[in-house]
Structures are given as C-alpha cells and as structure tokens.
Write an enzyme that holds these catalytic residues in place. Structure first.
Site, PDB file in Angstrom:
ATOM      1  N   ALA A   1       0.864  -1.182   0.000  1.00  0.00           N
ATOM      2  CA  ALA A   1       0.000   0.000   0.000  1.00  0.00           C
ATOM      3  C   ALA A   1       0.900   1.230   0.000  1.00  0.00           C
ATOM      4  CB  ALA A   1      -0.881  -0.021   1.238  1.00  0.00           C
TER       5      ALA A   1
ATOM      6  N   GLY B   1       0.746  -4.999   0.913  1.00  0.00           N
ATOM      7  CA  GLY B   1      -0.444  -5.068   0.072  1.00  0.00           C
ATOM      8  C   GLY B   1      -0.172  -5.686  -1.293  1.00  0.00           C
TER       9      GLY B   1
ATOM     10  N   GLU C   1      -0.515  -9.237  -0.704  1.00  0.00           N
ATOM     11  CA  GLU C   1      -1.937  -9.502  -0.440  1.00  0.00           C
ATOM     12  C   GLU C   1      -2.765  -9.505  -1.727  1.00  0.00           C
ATOM     13  OE1 GLU C   1      -1.876  -6.374   2.564  1.00  0.00           O
ATOM     14  OE2 GLU C   1      -2.750  -7.796   3.982  1.00  0.00           O
TER      15      GLU C   1
ATOM     16  N   GLU D   1       4.603  -5.084   7.230  1.00  0.00           N
ATOM     17  CA  GLU D   1       3.838  -4.016   7.902  1.00  0.00           C
ATOM     18  C   GLU D   1       4.262  -3.801   9.348  1.00  0.00           C
ATOM     19  OE1 GLU D   1       2.561  -6.407   5.998  1.00  0.00           O
ATOM     20  OE2 GLU D   1       1.039  -5.583   4.648  1.00  0.00           O
TER      21      GLU D   1
HETATM   22  N1  CAA Z   1       4.622   3.242  -0.558  1.00  0.00           N
HETATM   23  C1  CAA Z   1       5.031   4.411  -1.080  1.00  0.00           C
HETATM   24  N2  CAA Z   1       6.202   4.550  -1.734  1.00  0.00           N
HETATM   25  C2  CAA Z   1       6.984   3.457  -1.856  1.00  0.00           C
HETATM   26  C3  CAA Z   1       6.622   2.221  -1.316  1.00  0.00           C
HETATM   27  C4  CAA Z   1       5.367   2.131  -0.645  1.00  0.00           C
HETATM   28  N3  CAA Z   1       4.900   0.979  -0.140  1.00  0.00           N
HETATM   29  N4  CAA Z   1       7.600   1.327  -1.582  1.00  0.00           N
HETATM   30  C5  CAA Z   1       8.542   1.989  -2.268  1.00  0.00           C
HETATM   31  N5  CAA Z   1       8.189   3.286  -2.430  1.00  0.00           N
HETATM   32  C6  CAA Z   1       8.932   4.358  -3.098  1.00  0.00           C
HETATM   33  C7  CAA Z   1      10.093   4.830  -2.266  1.00  0.00           C
HETATM   34  O1  CAA Z   1       9.657   5.755  -1.295  1.00  0.00           O
HETATM   35  C8  CAA Z   1      10.978   5.420  -3.317  1.00  0.00           C
HETATM   36  O2  CAA Z   1      10.479   6.695  -3.649  1.00  0.00           O
HETATM   37  P1  CAA Z   1      11.481   7.975  -3.699  1.00  0.00           P
HETATM   38  O3  CAA Z   1      12.408   7.662  -4.839  1.00  0.00           O
HETATM   39  O4  CAA Z   1      10.559   9.119  -3.970  1.00  0.00           O
HETATM   40  O5  CAA Z   1      12.183   8.016  -2.389  1.00  0.00           O
HETATM   41  C9  CAA Z   1      10.763   4.523  -4.510  1.00  0.00           C
HETATM   42  O6  CAA Z   1       9.531   3.851  -4.280  1.00  0.00           O
HETATM   43  C10 CAA Z   1      11.843   3.457  -4.659  1.00  0.00           C
HETATM   44  O7  CAA Z   1      11.942   2.763  -3.437  1.00  0.00           O
HETATM   45  P2  CAA Z   1      13.338   2.549  -2.665  1.00  0.00           P
HETATM   46  O8  CAA Z   1      14.267   3.669  -2.945  1.00  0.00           O
HETATM   47  O9  CAA Z   1      13.012   2.285  -1.237  1.00  0.00           O
HETATM   48  O10 CAA Z   1      13.852   1.242  -3.418  1.00  0.00           O
HETATM   49  P3  CAA Z   1      14.829   0.110  -2.850  1.00  0.00           P
HETATM   50  O11 CAA Z   1      15.132  -0.769  -4.012  1.00  0.00           O
HETATM   51  O12 CAA Z   1      15.949   0.721  -2.085  1.00  0.00           O
HETATM   52  O13 CAA Z   1      13.945  -0.712  -1.777  1.00  0.00           O
HETATM   53  C11 CAA Z   1      11.961  -1.878  -1.013  1.00  0.00           C
HETATM   54  C12 CAA Z   1      12.869  -1.474  -2.220  1.00  0.00           C
HETATM   55  C13 CAA Z   1      12.736  -2.826  -0.093  1.00  0.00           C
HETATM   56  C14 CAA Z   1      10.741  -2.567  -1.613  1.00  0.00           C
HETATM   57  C15 CAA Z   1      11.567  -0.596  -0.235  1.00  0.00           C
HETATM   58  O14 CAA Z   1      11.069   0.376  -1.134  1.00  0.00           O
HETATM   59  C16 CAA Z   1      10.508  -0.824   0.811  1.00  0.00           C
HETATM   60  O15 CAA Z   1      10.794  -1.352   1.875  1.00  0.00           O
HETATM   61  N6  CAA Z   1       9.239  -0.416   0.526  1.00  0.00           N
HETATM   62  C17 CAA Z   1       8.137  -0.495   1.479  1.00  0.00           C
HETATM   63  C18 CAA Z   1       7.650  -1.921   1.633  1.00  0.00           C
HETATM   64  C19 CAA Z   1       6.528  -1.962   2.672  1.00  0.00           C
HETATM   65  O16 CAA Z   1       6.727  -1.652   3.832  1.00  0.00           O
HETATM   66  N7  CAA Z   1       5.311  -2.395   2.235  1.00  0.00           N
HETATM   67  C20 CAA Z   1       4.159  -2.492   3.107  1.00  0.00           C
HETATM   68  C21 CAA Z   1       3.325  -1.248   2.989  1.00  0.00           C
HETATM   69  S1  CAA Z   1       2.000  -1.178   4.172  1.00  0.00           S
HETATM   70  C22 CAA Z   1       0.762  -2.157   3.536  1.00  0.00           C
HETATM   71  O17 CAA Z   1       0.898  -2.713   2.473  1.00  0.00           O
HETATM   72  C23 CAA Z   1      -0.484  -2.235   4.366  1.00  0.00           C
HETATM   73  C24 CAA Z   1      -1.447  -3.283   3.980  1.00  0.00           C
HETATM   74  O18 CAA Z   1      -1.348  -4.444   4.372  1.00  0.00           O
HETATM   75  C25 CAA Z   1      -2.620  -2.956   3.171  1.00  0.00           C
END
Ligand code: CAA
Length: 257
Positions: free
Chosen positions: A65, A108, A111, A131
């Site tokens: 998400a 998500g 999911e 999460e």
């Molecule tokens: N939401 C918003 N933006 C996201 C994102 C997310 N879930 N995942 C990645 N991005 C964005 C980053 O912020 C970044 O944007 P900027 O360039 O503007 O900073 C861009 O995508 C590239 O990401 P990274 O620079 O972080 O890329 P990376 O290769 O270094 O890392 C990753 C990749 C490990 C996937 C890392 O991006 C990450 O940990 N992302 C979040 C994963 C996460 O926590 N997901 C769960 C979300 S909560 C949820 O899903 C709730 C639910 O159950 C419904």
C-alpha cells in the site's frame, strides 16, 4: 476511464493488466485501486475474455500500500473511508486471475497477489508482509490468506519479523504455484491464461467457485457445493461438446454456453 497507473490490453482471450507506477515500485494508492477496479469490471463483463493476468514490472509486482498516502490518515478517516475494502475487487472477480510476480511483492502487493487465483513467480520474486516494521499489521487479508497458504509457523515467522522470502522458499511453502525464469514470466503467464481461457467458461467459473469453497466452509459443505456445480454443468452444451470430442478423438470447440 483513462488509466495513469495501470496499462491494460487483451491478447486473444486473455486480459492483461500491468501495474504501472515505476516511481513508487507500483505502491498501491487510491487511484491505482480505482483503475484496477474499472479494468477488472470491464474484463468481467467482456465475453471475449476468459482469464486475466495481473503483473507488475521486472523490479516490483507491488511494494505494498502507498505509505505516503496512508501516513497521515487517522483512525476515523480510515474506518469511515474503508479504503482497503475497495481492494476486494480482485478477490471478488468471478473470472480467474493469475498473478505474474517478478521482484517485490510486499505488504499489500503480496496480499493482492494472494487474492488472485494462483501465483506464477519469477525466480527473482520476493514476498513478505513487512507491515510490522511500520507499526501496523497486514490489512488486506495477509494474516488470513498467508496463513492458509503457508501454515501458521511460516506465516507467524514472516508477519512478526517482517522478513522477506524468495521464490524458492515461497514455492516450497505453497504460496506459489510455479517458478519460471524471470525472462519467461509474462510469456508463461499469458500461455497459461490462454489455456484456461480456451476451456468452457461456465466450467472454469464453477471450478474456481468450488475451489474457493474449500477455504470458506467445512469439507462436507464444500463437497455438497461441488456436487451441485458438477451436476449443473450437465445442462451446458459445452459438457456435451467436451465429452463428445473426447469420444470422437478431436479437439472440443466450446461455445461457452
Ligand atoms: N509506498 C510508497 N512509496 C513506496 C513504497 C510504498 N509501499 N515502496 C517503495 N516506495 C517508493 C520509495 O519511497 C521510493 O520513492 P522515492 O524515490 O521518492 O524516495 C521509490 O519507491 C523506490 O523505493 P526505494 O528507494 O526504497 O527502493 P529500494 O530498491 O531501495 O527498496 C523496497 C525497495 C525494499 C521494496 C523498499 O522500497 C521498501 O521497503 N518499501 C516499502 C515496503 C513496505 O513496507 N510495504 C508495506 C506497505 S503497508 C501495507 O501494504 C499495508 C497493507 O497491508 C494494506
């Protein structure tokens, strides 16, 4: 509706939806879910589509998400808006949906992949429910679908630590139907979807409905439901055609009726 966050096309009887927010690793925001809803609804009502493939990019199926969109929400906003409720569009689809996952399928993203009927994974695919690291828990069915897919021990391991698992571990655990080399993923998914789409549509829909019953009911209730669906297929021309084609040693020509 014009699409900004997904790309949609058909290839024969296969509907293809690509998640397309490369700048955010396909993070799932409200706009993307609304577009996905619209595209799926069109495929559901299109007699020319028999199976759907949902995919992302090479780097990410979806990284979850959209955290930036969620960060400032309060409880009442989240509860009244029920934004995750709109994601159910994938789980509610009657036509089969194959998730073709390459790269990250996190939160998500994992999911949504699990809402599909099965997952084909590239050898580069990475799954996880991180999460907990954000101070929350999976909110789009992850605690339920992952637990049913991989069992309690591995679901707890993944959900409580937030660690990621690779494609091989995911296949061993039963989350993934098959692993294919990354370069072949989309081709293999479309080929598999075309095979499904060549079958009798009523039979495919009933097969999906019957398998899903296994997750929602007791064994006895599921078997009763399956039997009702099985007998009802004898009212279709496709049953006559399929069985006649076998006996006459030819390929069936299903009319989807
Ligand atoms: N939401 C918003 N933006 C996201 C994102 C997310 N879930 N995942 C990645 N991005 C964005 C980053 O912020 C970044 O944007 P900027 O360039 O503007 O900073 C861009 O995508 C590239 O990401 P990274 O620079 O972080 O890329 P990376 O290769 O270094 O890392 C990753 C990749 C490990 C996937 C890392 O991006 C990450 O940990 N992302 C979040 C994963 C996460 O926590 N997901 C769960 C979300 S909560 C949820 O899903 C709730 C639910 O159950 C419904």
């Amino acid at each position: 509706m014009t699409y900004d966050t997904i790309a949609v096309e058909t290839q024969g009887r296969v509907g293809l939806i690509r998640l397309n927010r490369p700048e955010a690793l396909n993070a799932l925001n409200a706009r993307l879910i609304a577009e996905l809803d619209d595209a799926l609804a069109k495929f559901e009502s299109d007699d020319g589509v028999g199976c759907v493939v949902l995919t992302g990019s090479e780097k990410a199926f979806a990284a979850g998400a959209d955290i930036k969109e969620m960060r400032d929400k309060g409880f009442v906003d989240a509860f009244l808006d029920d934004f995750i409720g709109r994601w159910d569009v994938v789980a509610r689809a009657r036509k089969p949906i194959i998730a073709a996952v390459s790269g990250f399928a996190l939160g998500g993203g994992c999911e949504i992949a699990m809402m599909c009927d099965f997952i084909l994974a590239a050898d580069t695919a990475v799954f996880g429910q991180p999460e907990i690291k954000l101070g929350v828990i999976p909110g789009a069915g992850g605690t339920q679908r992952l637990t049913r897919a991989v069992g309690k021990a591995k679901a707890m391991d993944l959900i409580l630590t937030g660690r990621m698992m690779g494609a091989e571990e995911a296949e061993r655990a039963g989350l993934v139907a098959r692993i294919v080399p990354a370069a072949d993923l989309l081709g293999e998914a479309i080929k598999t979807a075309a095979t499904i789409a060549s079958m009798s549509l009523p039979a495919v829909l009933m097969a999906k409905e019957a398998v899903n019953r296994a997750f929602e009911s007791t064994l006895a209730e599921g078997i009763r439901h399956e039997r009702g669906l099985f007998y009802s297929l004898f009212a279709t021309g496709d049953q006559k055609e399929g069985m006649s084609a076998f006996v006459e040693k030819r390929k069936p020509a299903f009319a989807n009726r």
